[in-house]
Scaffold this motif. Structure first.
Motif, PDB file in Angstrom:
ATOM      1  N   LEU A 187      18.883  42.064  44.490  1.00 10.41           N
ATOM      2  CA  LEU A 187      19.108  41.480  43.299  1.00 10.41           C
ATOM      3  C   LEU A 187      19.818  42.808  42.058  1.00 10.41           C
ATOM      4  O   LEU A 187      20.947  42.141  41.444  1.00 10.41           O
ATOM      5  CB  LEU A 187      17.604  39.968  42.290  1.00 10.41           C
ATOM      6  N   LEU A 188      18.568  42.890  41.520  1.00 14.32           N
ATOM      7  CA  LEU A 188      18.606  44.464  40.336  1.00 14.32           C
ATOM      8  C   LEU A 188      20.291  45.499  40.653  1.00 14.32           C
ATOM      9  O   LEU A 188      20.617  46.069  40.399  1.00 14.32           O
ATOM     10  CB  LEU A 188      18.096  44.677  40.304  1.00 14.32           C
ATOM     11  N   MET A 189      20.787  45.599  42.323  1.00 11.40           N
ATOM     12  CA  MET A 189      21.234  46.778  42.526  1.00 11.40           C
ATOM     13  C   MET A 189      22.802  46.135  41.487  1.00 11.40           C
ATOM     14  O   MET A 189      23.407  47.045  41.671  1.00 11.40           O
ATOM     15  CB  MET A 189      21.439  46.611  43.940  1.00 11.40           C
ATOM     16  N   TYR A 190      22.675  44.785  41.525  1.00 10.88           N
ATOM     17  CA  TYR A 190      24.520  44.841  41.162  1.00 10.88           C
ATOM     18  C   TYR A 190      24.365  45.385  39.712  1.00 10.88           C
ATOM     19  O   TYR A 190      25.926  45.649  39.963  1.00 10.88           O
ATOM     20  CB  TYR A 190      24.451  43.069  41.323  1.00 10.88           C
ATOM     21  N   GLY A 191      23.514  45.672  39.178  1.00  8.85           N
ATOM     22  CA  GLY A 191      23.404  46.100  37.368  1.00  8.85           C
ATOM     23  C   GLY A 191      24.383  47.647  37.563  1.00  8.85           C
ATOM     24  O   GLY A 191      24.694  47.840  36.896  1.00  8.85           O
ATOM     25  N   THR A 192      23.692  48.075  39.120  1.00 13.32           N
ATOM     26  CA  THR A 192      24.044  49.716  39.613  1.00 13.32           C
ATOM     27  C   THR A 192      25.928  49.829  39.620  1.00 13.32           C
ATOM     28  O   THR A 192      26.617  50.812  39.686  1.00 13.32           O
ATOM     29  CB  THR A 192      23.351  50.330  39.814  1.00 13.32           C
ATOM     30  N   VAL A 193      26.594  48.548  40.158  1.00 15.89           N
ATOM     31  CA  VAL A 193      27.663  49.033  40.776  1.00 15.89           C
ATOM     32  C   VAL A 193      28.615  48.232  39.656  1.00 15.89           C
ATOM     33  O   VAL A 193      30.396  47.954  40.756  1.00 15.89           O
ATOM     34  CB  VAL A 193      27.549  48.186  42.411  1.00 15.89           C
ATOM     35  N   VAL A 194      27.849  47.171  38.543  1.00 11.80           N
ATOM     36  CA  VAL A 194      29.184  47.437  37.450  1.00 11.80           C
ATOM     37  C   VAL A 194      29.723  47.915  37.233  1.00 11.80           C
ATOM     38  O   VAL A 194      31.133  47.800  37.110  1.00 11.80           O
ATOM     39  CB  VAL A 194      28.329  46.792  36.523  1.00 11.80           C
ATOM     40  N   PRO A 195      29.914  49.116  36.956  1.00 13.27           N
ATOM     41  CA  PRO A 195      31.278  50.281  36.574  1.00 13.27           C
ATOM     42  C   PRO A 195      31.983  50.081  38.072  1.00 13.27           C
ATOM     43  O   PRO A 195      33.345  50.573  37.750  1.00 13.27           O
ATOM     44  CB  PRO A 195      30.300  51.370  36.217  1.00 13.27           C
ATOM     45  N   SER A 196      31.657  50.942  38.741  1.00  9.89           N
ATOM     46  CA  SER A 196      31.969  50.683  39.448  1.00  9.89           C
ATOM     47  C   SER A 196      33.702  49.700  40.439  1.00  9.89           C
ATOM     48  O   SER A 196      34.233  48.927  40.906  1.00  9.89           O
ATOM     49  CB  SER A 196      31.684  50.615  41.168  1.00  9.89           C
ATOM     50  N   LEU A 197      32.799  48.254  40.233  1.00 11.67           N
ATOM     51  CA  LEU A 197      34.191  47.003  40.289  1.00 11.67           C
ATOM     52  C   LEU A 197      34.640  47.050  39.577  1.00 11.67           C
ATOM     53  O   LEU A 197      35.914  46.142  39.372  1.00 11.67           O
ATOM     54  CB  LEU A 197      32.649  45.734  40.255  1.00 11.67           C
ATOM     55  N   TRP A 212      40.990  45.530  43.291  1.00 10.56           N
ATOM     56  CA  TRP A 212      40.121  43.770  42.811  1.00 10.56           C
ATOM     57  C   TRP A 212      41.327  44.130  41.666  1.00 10.56           C
ATOM     58  O   TRP A 212      40.907  42.357  41.094  1.00 10.56           O
ATOM     59  CB  TRP A 212      38.761  43.608  43.115  1.00 10.56           C
ATOM     60  N   ASP A 213      41.048  44.128  40.421  1.00  6.16           N
ATOM     61  CA  ASP A 213      41.362  43.996  38.975  1.00  6.16           C
ATOM     62  C   ASP A 213      40.578  43.149  38.337  1.00  6.16           C
ATOM     63  O   ASP A 213      41.475  42.440  38.327  1.00  6.16           O
ATOM     64  CB  ASP A 213      43.171  43.368  39.449  1.00  6.16           C
ATOM     65  N   LEU A 214      39.538  44.002  38.369  1.00  3.31           N
ATOM     66  CA  LEU A 214      38.151  43.083  37.619  1.00  3.31           C
ATOM     67  C   LEU A 214      38.688  43.250  36.002  1.00  3.31           C
ATOM     68  O   LEU A 214      38.727  44.967  36.241  1.00  3.31           O
ATOM     69  CB  LEU A 214      37.111  42.958  38.402  1.00  3.31           C
ATOM     70  N   ASP A 215      38.284  41.622  35.497  1.00  5.99           N
ATOM     71  CA  ASP A 215      37.599  42.033  34.418  1.00  5.99           C
ATOM     72  C   ASP A 215      36.655  42.250  33.703  1.00  5.99           C
ATOM     73  O   ASP A 215      35.436  41.930  34.393  1.00  5.99           O
ATOM     74  CB  ASP A 215      38.512  41.679  33.030  1.00  5.99           C
ATOM     75  N   ALA A 216      35.623  42.377  32.051  1.00  4.92           N
ATOM     76  CA  ALA A 216      34.242  41.901  32.234  1.00  4.92           C
ATOM     77  C   ALA A 216      34.427  40.579  32.154  1.00  4.92           C
ATOM     78  O   ALA A 216      32.809  40.119  33.414  1.00  4.92           O
ATOM     79  CB  ALA A 216      34.059  43.014  30.998  1.00  4.92           C
ATOM     80  N   THR A 217      34.989  39.684  32.083  1.00  6.75           N
ATOM     81  CA  THR A 217      34.776  38.521  32.193  1.00  6.75           C
ATOM     82  C   THR A 217      34.282  37.954  33.619  1.00  6.75           C
ATOM     83  O   THR A 217      33.158  37.233  34.204  1.00  6.75           O
ATOM     84  CB  THR A 217      35.459  37.373  31.601  1.00  6.75           C
TER      85      THR A 217
END
Length: 256
Positions: free
Chosen positions: A26-36, A42-47
């Motif tokens: 579950l919590l690993m997602y927070g660590t990969v947000v900067p990479s995303l 993928w061209d993702l923004d914060a939203t």
């Protein structure tokens, strides 16, 4: 003679190990947000990233309601094993996802498995613990979520541990997983809204102080509502109200 309840230590150990995996997933997602956010294909923004995070919450909502429907009937042991296999397989799928859509589907599946696991594990820990040691058993088992979070590089879940014990103590053993599943399912609405809420705050340029206040306000409301919950009427143990053979049958069915 009343049926003997198996010792709690092995159950605590097994639930702890399962929850280590769950917490990490579950919590690993927070660590990969900067990479995303910096992954150009993928061209993702914060939203967008907030929406992907919300998919895990949606999965946990569905999973918790699913646990409420099946855990006490299908057997908690089988439900726990199925949940661990599901969220672990889904996380592997996220690691090799070729598109944001596949990644989002994987995050939903991670949440689905985790949503099933939490109420089932909490009900099992409470069931096998002596009445005076229930809070300790739940806390020790859910330390696994904290350990998984530390491995992933993020914080603590102490409030969730206390809530699981608080909610679980209001239900008899025969429907404890059902009650926890329903309660945690409602709670997952916040997990669905939270990441998107945070993404919007970041996207509109809200300052750090306002962000902290925006996330503290729901916590204050939750604390007030918890205090207002009426004190429960003690529930007689099933073994005291049924013949010994019936009590033993219920215990076997609950964990088979």
């Amino acid at each position: 003679m009343r049926a003997r309840i198996p010792p709690a230590a092995p159950v605590v150990g097994l639930c702890l190990m399962a929850l280590v995996l769950e917490g990490y997933d579950l919590l690993m997602y927070g660590t990969v947000v900067p990479s995303l956010l910096t992954y150009t294909p993928w061209d993702l923004d914060a939203t967008d990233v907030g929406m992907l995070g919300s998919l895990t919450g949606i999965g946990m909502l569905v999973g918790a309601l699913l646990a409420a429907a099946v855990a006490d009937r299908w057997g908690r042991r089988r439900t726990l094993l199925a949940a661990v296999v599901m969220f672990s397989t889904a996380m592997g799928a996220c690691a090799i996802a070729p598109t944001p859509e596949v990644f989002g589907a994987g995050r939903f599946a991670v949440g689905l498995g985790a949503g099933v696991l939490m109420p089932t594990a909490a009900a099992t820990l409470i069931e096998f613990a002596e009445p005076r040691a229930r809070a300790r058993s739940v806390a020790m088992g859910f330390v696994g979520t904290c350990i998984g979070g530390i491995l992933a590089g993020v914080g603590t879940t102490g409030t969730q541990i206390l809530l699981n014990m608080f909610i679980g103590s209001h239900y008899p053993a025969s429907s404890r997983a059902t009650g926890l599943g329903m309660a945690l399912g409602v709670g997952r609405i916040g997990a669905i809204v939270g990441p998107t809420y945070g993404g919007v705050l970041v996207a509109i340029g809200t300052g750090t102080n306002w962000q902290l206040a925006a996330f503290a306000a729901p916590a204050v409301v939750g604390a007030i509502l918890t205090v207002l919950v009426p004190q429960r009427t003690p529930i007689r143990r099933s073994a005291q109200t049924r013949p010994p053979s019936a009590a033993a049958d219920i215990d076997r069915k609950a964990v088979s």
